[in-house]
Scaffold this active site. Structure first.
Site, PDB file in Angstrom:
ATOM      1  N   HIS A   1       0.645  -1.200   0.015  1.00  6.32           N
ATOM      2  CA  HIS A   1       0.158  -0.017   0.005  1.00  6.32           C
ATOM      3  C   HIS A   1       0.838   1.272   0.160  1.00  6.32           C
ATOM      4  CE1 HIS A   1      -0.078   0.046   4.492  1.00  6.32           C
ATOM      5  NE2 HIS A   1      -0.734  -0.890   4.599  1.00  6.32           N
TER       6      HIS A   1
ATOM      7  N   HIS B   1      -5.158  -9.858  13.552  1.00 10.86           N
ATOM      8  CA  HIS B   1      -5.189  -8.536  12.817  1.00 10.86           C
ATOM      9  C   HIS B   1      -6.304  -8.804  11.734  1.00 10.86           C
ATOM     10  CE1 HIS B   1      -4.415  -4.600  11.370  1.00 10.86           C
ATOM     11  NE2 HIS B   1      -3.200  -4.934  10.778  1.00 10.86           N
TER      12      HIS B   1
ATOM     13  N   GLU C   1      -6.361  -6.913   8.981  1.00  6.79           N
ATOM     14  CA  GLU C   1      -5.856  -6.354   7.682  1.00  6.79           C
ATOM     15  C   GLU C   1      -5.499  -7.592   6.786  1.00  6.79           C
ATOM     16  OE1 GLU C   1      -2.701  -3.433   7.653  1.00  6.79           O
ATOM     17  OE2 GLU C   1      -3.378  -3.005   5.772  1.00  6.79           O
TER      18      GLU C   1
ATOM     19  N   ASP D   1      -3.551  -8.938   4.600  1.00  9.06           N
ATOM     20  CA  ASP D   1      -2.312  -9.640   4.504  1.00  9.06           C
ATOM     21  C   ASP D   1      -2.351 -10.704   5.685  1.00  9.06           C
ATOM     22  OD1 ASP D   1      -2.147  -7.324   6.128  1.00  9.06           O
ATOM     23  OD2 ASP D   1       0.166  -7.290   6.204  1.00  9.06           O
TER      24      ASP D   1
ATOM     25  N   HIS E   1      -1.306  -2.821  14.414  1.00  6.88           N
ATOM     26  CA  HIS E   1      -1.330  -1.552  13.669  1.00  6.88           C
ATOM     27  C   HIS E   1      -2.301  -0.797  13.748  1.00  6.88           C
ATOM     28  CE1 HIS E   1      -1.536  -1.065   9.026  1.00  6.88           C
ATOM     29  NE2 HIS E   1      -1.198   0.110   9.424  1.00  6.88           N
TER      30      HIS E   1
ATOM     31  N   ASP F   1       1.666  -7.623  13.634  1.00  2.50           N
ATOM     32  CA  ASP F   1       2.675  -6.496  12.848  1.00  2.50           C
ATOM     33  C   ASP F   1       3.716  -5.864  13.498  1.00  2.50           C
ATOM     34  OD1 ASP F   1       1.154  -6.366  10.213  1.00  2.50           O
ATOM     35  OD2 ASP F   1      -0.169  -4.872  10.775  1.00  2.50           O
TER      36      ASP F   1
ATOM     37  N   TYR G   1      10.293  -0.721   8.273  1.00  6.99           N
ATOM     38  CA  TYR G   1       8.665  -1.054   8.663  1.00  6.99           C
ATOM     39  C   TYR G   1       8.173  -0.098   9.926  1.00  6.99           C
ATOM     40  CZ  TYR G   1       5.041  -4.131   9.792  1.00  6.99           C
ATOM     41  OH  TYR G   1       3.675  -4.834  10.127  1.00  6.99           O
TER      42      TYR G   1
ATOM     43  N   HIS H   1       5.414 -10.725   9.703  1.00  9.48           N
ATOM     44  CA  HIS H   1       6.329 -10.329   8.574  1.00  9.48           C
ATOM     45  C   HIS H   1       7.532 -10.442   8.828  1.00  9.48           C
ATOM     46  CE1 HIS H   1       2.678  -8.400   6.649  1.00  9.48           C
ATOM     47  NE2 HIS H   1       2.539  -7.866   7.561  1.00  9.48           N
TER      48      HIS H   1
HETATM   49 FE1  FEO Z   1      -1.805  -4.191   9.365  1.00 11.96          FE
HETATM   50 FE2  FEO Z   1       0.589  -6.744   8.117  1.00 11.96          FE
HETATM   51  O1  FEO Z   1      -0.987  -5.623   8.285  1.00 11.96           O
END
Ligand code: FEO
Length: 399
Positions: free
Chosen positions: A24, A78, A80, A82, A144, A163, A197, A230
């Site tokens: 994004h 989470h 989101e 991903d 996040h 995250d 990040y 991640h």
């Molecule tokens: Fe807030 Fe890795 O997504």
């Protein structure tokens, strides 16, 4: 590459996105991973999933360990996509599995996937027993999004942090200690990506993050390993926790960034003179042309810089569009504890520097000095720019 066992019965079953170059808007030049974890101990829990399109990678890894139809709990740290993008595929396999998330997480998941799943909402301190293992949940809003939580494996002392503490870094390695040491030379690629990040994703939430880390420290939660969703898994959690505390508090180094764009090199000439003044005063200075450097790399440098000097030419009585776009991105990230200054040039009427100043002020930042010159700098203008560099350097050194 197969699944990886972090501790007895705790497996990495995620996916590697080698070709991701844009998350994004954040440039992910080293790719990314979506880490999901499987806990097999009497009952079976899957913690997070992977981005849509990578579900089969995850399922193949799970199948090497168990039949996915045996999953009892799906923990969504989470919403989101991903991390939740493959939830619906998993839930088609295990429609009766309990989906564990925060109250905010449930709201988000229902908006995405509907309300038919067997939801259980949790908050800090709630636990789930899986045979001899205990999953302890920590609500971590704004690490996040408001829905975020982390899952702590009590007996193994592993924090599945989603995250938080992540990095966008595709690698055949899974652990931070391997990324450089097995290559046979000194590097800090993982920390470099962790800083990028944090700067691009978590910087606005620094104060909340510091409070949350201190709250967890007060709870006496001992952490031996941090497994984010991640990038690499931290076998040395102290290193990244301390970095988050530093970044969250806005600690800086004696470093100046001069960030600009230019039309006919007039603003660039000023930028170089400011750099000279600061560098001759003995501080580290880096010059970035906004049109030539990836913005997420510049923002990584902003994280620990003490002074930010922004330069813009005037276009149509306002700031240059690239400077406007960059400032919109940077102001949204709300960098802390910086010294700000501005400069720029104009041909007919001026207004570029004024517009930059207004943008900074509207975010609560007051430039210590601004210089605007007509057409091109004469000797006096260049002396002023050099002096601005010296002044900024002196402020940085005494801060
Ligand atoms: Fe807030 Fe890795 O997504």
């Amino acid at each position: 590459m197969t699944n990886i066992e972090l501790a007895a019965g705790v497996y990495w079953v995620g996916a590697i996105d080698w070709n991701l170059r844009d998350f994004h808007g954040y440039t992910t030049s080293r790719g990314a991973t979506y880490n999901a974890y499987l806990i097999v101990e009497g009952k079976i829990a899957l913690v997070d999933t992977v981005k849509h399109g990578f579900a089969d990678d995850m399922l193949d890894r799970i199948k090497e360990i168990i039949d996915p139809a045996k999953i009892d709990y799906v923990i969504s740290n989470h919403v989101e996509m991903d991390h939740s993008g493959s939830l619906s595929k998993i839930m088609r396999i295990v429609p009766n599995a309990q989906v564990i998330c925060t109250e905010k997480g449930k709201e988000g998941l229902i908006r995405h996937f509907g309300g038919n799943w067997n939801y259980r909402t949790v908050k800090t301190g709630d636990e789930l027993k899986l045979g001899k293992k205990t999953l302890f949940f920590l609500s971590t809003p704004m690490m996040h999004w408001p829905d975020n939580m982390m899952t702590y494996l009590k007996e193994d002392k592993i924090l599945l942090s989603n995250d938080g503490f992540g990095q966008h870094l595709a690698s055949s390695f899974r652990f931070d200690e391997n990324v450089c040491s097995l290559m046979g030379y000194e590097c800090d690629t993982v920390m470099d990506e962790a800083a990028k990040y944090y700067a691009n994703i978590l910087m606005p939430f620094g104060s909340i993050i510091v409070k949350k880390i201190e709250e967890v420290q007060k709870l006496g939660v001992e952490i031996k390993m941090i497994a984010p969703s991640h990038g690499m898994i931290w076998k040395d959690p102290g290193k990244i926790i301390n970095a988050y505390l530093r970044w969250g508090k806005g600690e800086t180094k004696q470093k100046v960034l001069v960030i600009y764009d230019t039309m006919w090199n007039s603003t660039e000439t000023m930028a170089k003179e400011i750099v000279k003044g600061a560098a001759d005063s003995g501080v580290e200075v880096t010059l970035f042309n906004i049109r030539k450097t990836d913005w997420s790399e510049i923002v990584k440098e902003v994280l620990e810089a003490k002074a930010i000097v922004i330069g813009s030419p005037t276009l149509n009585n306002g700031m240059f569009p690239t400077v406007g776009g960059f400032l919109t991105y940077l102001m949204g990230l709300r960098p802390k504890n910086k010294i700000w200054a501005t400069f720029g040039s104009y041909g007919w009427g001026g207004g570029g520097v004024k517009a930059v100043n207004e943008k900074l002020k509207s975010t609560g930042y007051e430039p210590v000095e601004s210089i605007e010159v007509n057409f091109r700098s004469d000797e006096q203008d260049l002396l002023k720019c050099y002096a601005l560099g010296e002044k900024i350097a002196s402020m940085v050194k005494s801060s």
